[in-house]
Scaffold this motif. Sequence first.
Motif, PDB file in Angstrom:
ATOM      1  N   LEU A   1       0.083  -5.777   2.813  1.00 48.86           N
ATOM      2  CA  LEU A   1      -1.299  -6.197   3.038  1.00 48.86           C
ATOM      3  C   LEU A   1      -1.424  -7.675   2.712  1.00 48.86           C
ATOM      4  O   LEU A   1      -0.871  -8.146   1.715  1.00 48.86           O
ATOM      5  CB  LEU A   1      -2.262  -5.410   2.135  1.00 48.86           C
ATOM      6  CG  LEU A   1      -2.303  -3.892   2.286  1.00 48.86           C
ATOM      7  CD1 LEU A   1      -3.131  -3.284   1.163  1.00 48.86           C
ATOM      8  CD2 LEU A   1      -2.874  -3.508   3.635  1.00 48.86           C
ATOM      9  N   THR A   2      -2.155  -8.406   3.529  1.00 49.22           N
ATOM     10  CA  THR A   2      -2.443  -9.795   3.195  1.00 49.22           C
ATOM     11  C   THR A   2      -3.620  -9.841   2.228  1.00 49.22           C
ATOM     12  O   THR A   2      -4.387  -8.880   2.094  1.00 49.22           O
ATOM     13  CB  THR A   2      -2.801 -10.608   4.444  1.00 49.22           C
ATOM     14  OG1 THR A   2      -4.048 -10.118   4.985  1.00 49.22           O
ATOM     15  CG2 THR A   2      -1.714 -10.494   5.505  1.00 49.22           C
ATOM     16  N   ARG A   3      -3.783 -10.969   1.569  1.00 45.42           N
ATOM     17  CA  ARG A   3      -4.936 -11.127   0.681  1.00 45.42           C
ATOM     18  C   ARG A   3      -6.233 -11.019   1.482  1.00 45.42           C
ATOM     19  O   ARG A   3      -7.225 -10.474   0.987  1.00 45.42           O
ATOM     20  CB  ARG A   3      -4.856 -12.479  -0.036  1.00 45.42           C
ATOM     21  CG  ARG A   3      -6.037 -12.784  -0.946  1.00 45.42           C
ATOM     22  CD  ARG A   3      -5.752 -14.002  -1.798  1.00 45.42           C
ATOM     23  NE  ARG A   3      -5.003 -13.620  -2.971  1.00 45.42           N
ATOM     24  CZ  ARG A   3      -5.546 -13.361  -4.151  1.00 45.42           C
ATOM     25  NH1 ARG A   3      -6.854 -13.413  -4.288  1.00 45.42           N
ATOM     26  NH2 ARG A   3      -4.810 -13.059  -5.190  1.00 45.42           N
ATOM     27  N   ASN A   4      -6.250 -11.528   2.715  1.00 44.07           N
ATOM     28  CA  ASN A   4      -7.459 -11.428   3.541  1.00 44.07           C
ATOM     29  C   ASN A   4      -7.796  -9.979   3.861  1.00 44.07           C
ATOM     30  O   ASN A   4      -8.967  -9.589   3.879  1.00 44.07           O
ATOM     31  CB  ASN A   4      -7.276 -12.228   4.842  1.00 44.07           C
ATOM     32  CG  ASN A   4      -7.389 -13.719   4.628  1.00 44.07           C
ATOM     33  OD1 ASN A   4      -7.965 -14.161   3.625  1.00 44.07           O
ATOM     34  ND2 ASN A   4      -6.840 -14.502   5.538  1.00 44.07           N
ATOM     35  N   GLN A   5      -6.785  -9.153   4.129  1.00 45.86           N
ATOM     36  CA  GLN A   5      -7.032  -7.728   4.375  1.00 45.86           C
ATOM     37  C   GLN A   5      -7.625  -7.064   3.139  1.00 45.86           C
ATOM     38  O   GLN A   5      -8.538  -6.244   3.241  1.00 45.86           O
ATOM     39  CB  GLN A   5      -5.734  -7.033   4.784  1.00 45.86           C
ATOM     40  CG  GLN A   5      -5.279  -7.342   6.196  1.00 45.86           C
ATOM     41  CD  GLN A   5      -3.928  -6.746   6.501  1.00 45.86           C
ATOM     42  OE1 GLN A   5      -2.976  -6.862   5.727  1.00 45.86           O
ATOM     43  NE2 GLN A   5      -3.810  -6.088   7.658  1.00 45.86           N
ATOM     44  N   CYS A   6      -7.104  -7.408   1.972  1.00 43.85           N
ATOM     45  CA  CYS A   6      -7.646  -6.857   0.727  1.00 43.85           C
ATOM     46  C   CYS A   6      -9.091  -7.310   0.531  1.00 43.85           C
ATOM     47  O   CYS A   6      -9.955  -6.517   0.127  1.00 43.85           O
ATOM     48  CB  CYS A   6      -6.796  -7.307  -0.462  1.00 43.85           C
ATOM     49  SG  CYS A   6      -5.138  -6.607  -0.496  1.00 43.85           S
ATOM     50  N   THR A   7      -9.372  -8.574   0.832  1.00 44.73           N
ATOM     51  CA  THR A   7     -10.727  -9.099   0.675  1.00 44.73           C
ATOM     52  C   THR A   7     -11.697  -8.385   1.606  1.00 44.73           C
ATOM     53  O   THR A   7     -12.807  -8.020   1.209  1.00 44.73           O
ATOM     54  CB  THR A   7     -10.744 -10.611   0.955  1.00 44.73           C
ATOM     55  OG1 THR A   7      -9.873 -11.273   0.030  1.00 44.73           O
ATOM     56  CG2 THR A   7     -12.154 -11.175   0.797  1.00 44.73           C
ATOM     57  N   ARG A   8     -11.278  -8.148   2.852  1.00 50.24           N
ATOM     58  CA  ARG A   8     -12.148  -7.442   3.800  1.00 50.24           C
ATOM     59  C   ARG A   8     -12.390  -6.007   3.336  1.00 50.24           C
ATOM     60  O   ARG A   8     -13.494  -5.481   3.485  1.00 50.24           O
ATOM     61  CB  ARG A   8     -11.538  -7.459   5.201  1.00 50.24           C
ATOM     62  CG  ARG A   8     -11.611  -8.814   5.889  1.00 50.24           C
ATOM     63  CD  ARG A   8     -11.403  -8.693   7.385  1.00 50.24           C
ATOM     64  NE  ARG A   8     -10.083  -8.184   7.712  1.00 50.24           N
ATOM     65  CZ  ARG A   8      -8.999  -8.959   7.855  1.00 50.24           C
ATOM     66  NH1 ARG A   8      -9.105 -10.268   7.704  1.00 50.24           N
ATOM     67  NH2 ARG A   8      -7.831  -8.422   8.160  1.00 50.24           N
ATOM     68  N   PHE A   9     -11.364  -5.374   2.773  1.00 45.92           N
ATOM     69  CA  PHE A   9     -11.537  -4.019   2.243  1.00 45.92           C
ATOM     70  C   PHE A   9     -12.555  -4.034   1.103  1.00 45.92           C
ATOM     71  O   PHE A   9     -13.419  -3.153   1.019  1.00 45.92           O
ATOM     72  CB  PHE A   9     -10.198  -3.472   1.762  1.00 45.92           C
ATOM     73  CG  PHE A   9     -10.286  -2.080   1.205  1.00 45.92           C
ATOM     74  CD1 PHE A   9     -10.208  -0.982   2.048  1.00 45.92           C
ATOM     75  CD2 PHE A   9     -10.467  -1.862  -0.146  1.00 45.92           C
ATOM     76  CE1 PHE A   9     -10.300   0.314   1.545  1.00 45.92           C
ATOM     77  CE2 PHE A   9     -10.558  -0.576  -0.659  1.00 45.92           C
ATOM     78  CZ  PHE A   9     -10.478   0.508   0.194  1.00 45.92           C
TER      79      PHE A   9
ATOM     80  N   SER B   1       3.203  -0.286   3.207  1.00 46.36           N
ATOM     81  CA  SER B   1       2.897  -1.355   4.172  1.00 46.36           C
ATOM     82  C   SER B   1       2.365  -2.590   3.454  1.00 46.36           C
ATOM     83  O   SER B   1       1.667  -2.506   2.441  1.00 46.36           O
ATOM     84  CB  SER B   1       1.881  -0.870   5.206  1.00 46.36           C
ATOM     85  OG  SER B   1       0.696  -0.430   4.580  1.00 46.36           O
TER      86      SER B   1
ATOM     87  N   ASP C   1       0.837  -1.199   0.000  1.00 42.37           N
ATOM     88  CA  ASP C   1       0.000   0.000   0.000  1.00 42.37           C
ATOM     89  C   ASP C   1       0.880   1.260   0.000  1.00 42.37           C
ATOM     90  O   ASP C   1       1.265   1.755   1.063  1.00 42.37           O
ATOM     91  CB  ASP C   1      -0.912  -0.019   1.234  1.00 42.37           C
ATOM     92  CG  ASP C   1      -1.888   1.150   1.250  1.00 42.37           C
ATOM     93  OD1 ASP C   1      -1.874   1.957   0.297  1.00 42.37           O
ATOM     94  OD2 ASP C   1      -2.665   1.254   2.223  1.00 42.37           O
TER      95      ASP C   1
END
Length: 231
Positions: free
Chosen positions: A122-130, A120, A114
């Motif tokens: 980002l995990t794929r899960n963080q991207c999915t939650r976004f 920073s 990011d």
Amino acid sequence: YPHLSLEPYLNQLDTMAERVCARIGRGEAPVDKIEKINDVLFREYGFRGNAANYFDPRNSFLNDVIDRRLGIPITLSTIYLEVAGRLKVPIEGVGMPGHFVVKYRSGNHEIFLDPFNGGSVLTRNQCTRFLEHFAVRPGRNTELALRRVTNRQILARMLDNLRMIYLKAETFDKALAMVEMMVLLEPDISTLRRDRGLLRLQVRQFPGAARDLRRYLEKLPAAADREEIEK
């Protein structure tokens, strides 16, 4: 900036890449290379996201971003892509709705980064939650939102950002200039002809407005806004 000299800015991007290259040892892992890019761009040069004045048009012009060290996700990501490309580090743009990021990709290995927040990770899960905040459901839609975008798509998104900024400010002549370039990039998108026609109407370019709106209705005779456009 019709008279802007590009060479000094391209030279600055070259210099940024050279400074990173000087810190990278032979055989370094991708994570270490990414950390060196982050060191130069965000710590040494001080690039950062302009959260305080996000919709300032200067955040969308790369010359201003390089001069001021301030930008929005897509312009900071573009600088990241340009520096990484000069270093042959495989970084790609990812056009998530609402927040542009980049990713390192080699085979099946991915690292999302990011640039708006100092590079920073980002995990794929963080991207999915976004993405869920933008009603993007997990599955195929997520994969589409996290795939690589082309340079042409990046440019179209930058122009659209500026169009929205200028429309909000009711600076219709500048909004029209953005749409003119969007039509050049994507001439087959009929709604852009409509948008250009409506903006030409605002700046009293009546013959051009009529041509654009007629062409829009010819291409999309069943358009939901047909009655409004006919008027």
